[in-house]
Design a protein around this motif. Sequence first.
Motif, PDB file in Angstrom:
ATOM      1  N   TYR A 195       0.830  -1.203   0.000  1.00 40.18           N
ATOM      2  CA  TYR A 195       0.000   0.000   0.000  1.00 40.18           C
ATOM      3  C   TYR A 195       0.869   1.260   0.000  1.00 40.18           C
ATOM      4  CZ  TYR A 195      -2.961   3.743   1.719  1.00 40.18           C
ATOM      5  OH  TYR A 195      -3.600   4.936   1.874  1.00 40.18           O
ATOM      6  N   LEU A 196       1.912   1.256   0.834  1.00 39.43           N
ATOM      7  CA  LEU A 196       2.770   2.445   0.940  1.00 39.43           C
ATOM      8  C   LEU A 196       3.474   2.724  -0.380  1.00 39.43           C
ATOM      9  CD1 LEU A 196       4.243   1.768   4.491  1.00 39.43           C
ATOM     10  CD2 LEU A 196       2.591   3.551   3.873  1.00 39.43           C
ATOM     11  N   GLU A 197       3.859   1.659  -1.045  1.00 38.54           N
ATOM     12  CA  GLU A 197       4.533   1.875  -2.338  1.00 38.54           C
ATOM     13  C   GLU A 197       3.540   2.406  -3.369  1.00 38.54           C
ATOM     14  OE1 GLU A 197       7.003  -1.564  -3.042  1.00 38.54           O
ATOM     15  OE2 GLU A 197       8.374  -0.900  -1.459  1.00 38.54           O
ATOM     16  N   TRP A 198       2.294   1.958  -3.278  1.00 38.61           N
ATOM     17  CA  TRP A 198       1.250   2.513  -4.154  1.00 38.61           C
ATOM     18  C   TRP A 198       1.061   4.003  -3.853  1.00 38.61           C
ATOM     19  CZ3 TRP A 198      -3.407   4.691  -2.474  1.00 38.61           C
ATOM     20  CH2 TRP A 198      -4.252   5.112  -3.505  1.00 38.61           C
ATOM     21  N   LEU A 199       1.001   4.331  -2.568  1.00 44.35           N
ATOM     22  CA  LEU A 199       0.808   5.716  -2.130  1.00 44.35           C
ATOM     23  C   LEU A 199       1.932   6.594  -2.694  1.00 44.35           C
ATOM     24  CD1 LEU A 199      -1.311   6.924  -0.112  1.00 44.35           C
ATOM     25  CD2 LEU A 199       0.414   6.717   1.651  1.00 44.35           C
ATOM     26  N   ASP A 200       3.148   6.074  -2.606  1.00 43.76           N
ATOM     27  CA  ASP A 200       4.328   6.791  -3.064  1.00 43.76           C
ATOM     28  C   ASP A 200       4.280   7.005  -4.587  1.00 43.76           C
ATOM     29  OD1 ASP A 200       6.765   8.012  -3.000  1.00 43.76           O
ATOM     30  OD2 ASP A 200       7.942   6.181  -2.780  1.00 43.76           O
ATOM     31  N   GLN A 201       3.841   5.978  -5.305  1.00 44.11           N
ATOM     32  CA  GLN A 201       3.801   6.085  -6.765  1.00 44.11           C
ATOM     33  C   GLN A 201       2.659   6.979  -7.241  1.00 44.11           C
ATOM     34  OE1 GLN A 201       3.455   2.002  -7.975  1.00 44.11           O
ATOM     35  NE2 GLN A 201       5.614   1.554  -7.530  1.00 44.11           N
ATOM     36  N   THR A 202       1.584   7.050  -6.440  1.00 52.61           N
ATOM     37  CA  THR A 202       0.375   7.735  -6.896  1.00 52.61           C
ATOM     38  C   THR A 202       0.374   9.226  -6.537  1.00 52.61           C
ATOM     39  OG1 THR A 202      -0.742   5.644  -6.507  1.00 52.61           O
ATOM     40  CG2 THR A 202      -2.155   7.524  -6.933  1.00 52.61           C
TER      41      THR A 202
END
Lengths: 501, 74
Positions: free
Chosen positions: A177-184
């Motif tokens: 989730y955190l990596e998604w947050l970072d990418q988004t």
Amino acid sequence: MAQNVLEFLERSAERFPDSIAFEDQEETLTYREVREMARRTGSAIARVTGSVNQPVVVFMDKNIRSLVLFLGTLYSGNFYCPLDSQMPESRIRAILQVTESEIILTDRAHSGAVHQFADGAAVICWEDIPGTDEDPALLAARMSLVTENDPLYVLFTSGSTGVPKGVVVSHHVITNYLEWLDQTFDMDEHAVFGNQAPLYFDISVHDLYGAIYFGAKMVIIPPALFSFPVRLVEFMNEKKISTFLWVPSAMSIVAALKTFRELRPAFLNLVMFAGEVLPRKYLDYWMEHLPDARFANLYGPTETFVCTAYLCTGQEPAGSTMPIGRPVRNVQAYILDENGQPAAKGATGELCLAGSCLATGYYNNPEKTEAVFVRNPGIPGDPERIYRTGDLVRENEDGDLIYLSRRDYQIKHMGYRIELGEIETAAYAIPEIRDCVCIYDEKRKRIVLYYDGKEMDKKELRERISSKVPDYMVPGKYVYLPVLPHNANGKIDRKALAAGN
Amino acid sequence: MDKIIEILEDLVPDEEFAGRTGLVDDGVLQSIVILNLISELDDEFEIDISVGDVVPENFDSVEAIWALVQKYQG
């Protein structure tokens, strides 16, 4: 990908040791202090127990010390179960019975109460931590036994039988989730997360690990401010809050009282909601007054953390429901019909999820786990588990998911299949109605609409709903209440209404 | 003032409000209660409470709420 969310804490403590990590009404803690106190806590736990991957209960008021204790359990190779001191005692006892935790972390103010229901568990107080030496070798040994698939936390949700169910979520779900947050979203160490949710509610997991991941700050907003919107915005400006994830009810009062006539949040650039249906008229108010901020509607039961997201464009047709969007990275969404087969494009079905969002299951409850974490009936032979959300959705023309209602709220009335959520959406569009909920009275075979806001003439209300939904969907009874009951998480309490039906 | 007590008791049925103080600290006034209280006060007393007056000091006791209403009526 990181194996353990503590890698993010270690990284931020190294890069930004003197930046404030957490802040509440009483104190602030820097990344250096958080890391040090969490490692001391982990050492204290590891000296008491040789176990790893076991639940450690944290029993506290809502404050930043709890956050440090959560992280401390992770350093000991275990996972945490947050309990709030405001929870009813019967619920606390029920949860302790399920977790059978060997250790309870608390503070002096609550140690007396904790000893009453500790039942042989060791009790460690926050005040004992500064005098505890860190044991790096012991921590390293314990943490080496924890993998990305091991539990990070267990959060309890209400079970239908009244016994709370503990949802176990692993490190990899939050890391993904955190990596998604970072990418988004382009967030960095300057972000300030404004926390609203209770710490036993998984929305706060976003605040805690979001801040840690970026080396940013998490500020606990005093709960009383959510009743006084100008003070709330003053506080947000004073603390330079730049982003939040709230339940929609928390922002409704701000919009309903037209707060931005007096004062606007000056630093907000990313506004997110999750946890219940987003009332469109209040969201529109926020979007209109904060034209430079981005808005997102996130979706996810506790069993899947955040699994889909919709980034609002401002171009959505007025009065329509905001979509819940598309799956986040490494997550697959399936819409299955009543026979467990993929629904036709655009048709309504149950949302089922697979991939890196899935909880491990319910703690110590294999029957319940097997009932909802199942093999995908839509893809025979697929070994992957899916989670049956019990939520009905459909896909719109753009490929975004639209939440319709709980499957349990789909009823059969006069031979028609009806989604109560559709009637609620029609009622929400009436300006006099602030909150509403439809419940089906099985005994009298009629749909009852409960609402608050302004009491309306029944005939007029009926006519206005009739203009939006087919005749068979028009409620047979209308009940005005000064305030609809809400549960501890701030959602409308359907069970309480149904019980009084 | 009795009318205010009546409105509050209607909104929060389990609480006693006569002579009550410390409403904010006691956590009685959840946001949803405040929202409904304001619309009831607006209707009952034909006033229009501005959001700038929706601050803890004006809602901490029945007397404070009454004073707020009187300010608008005056």
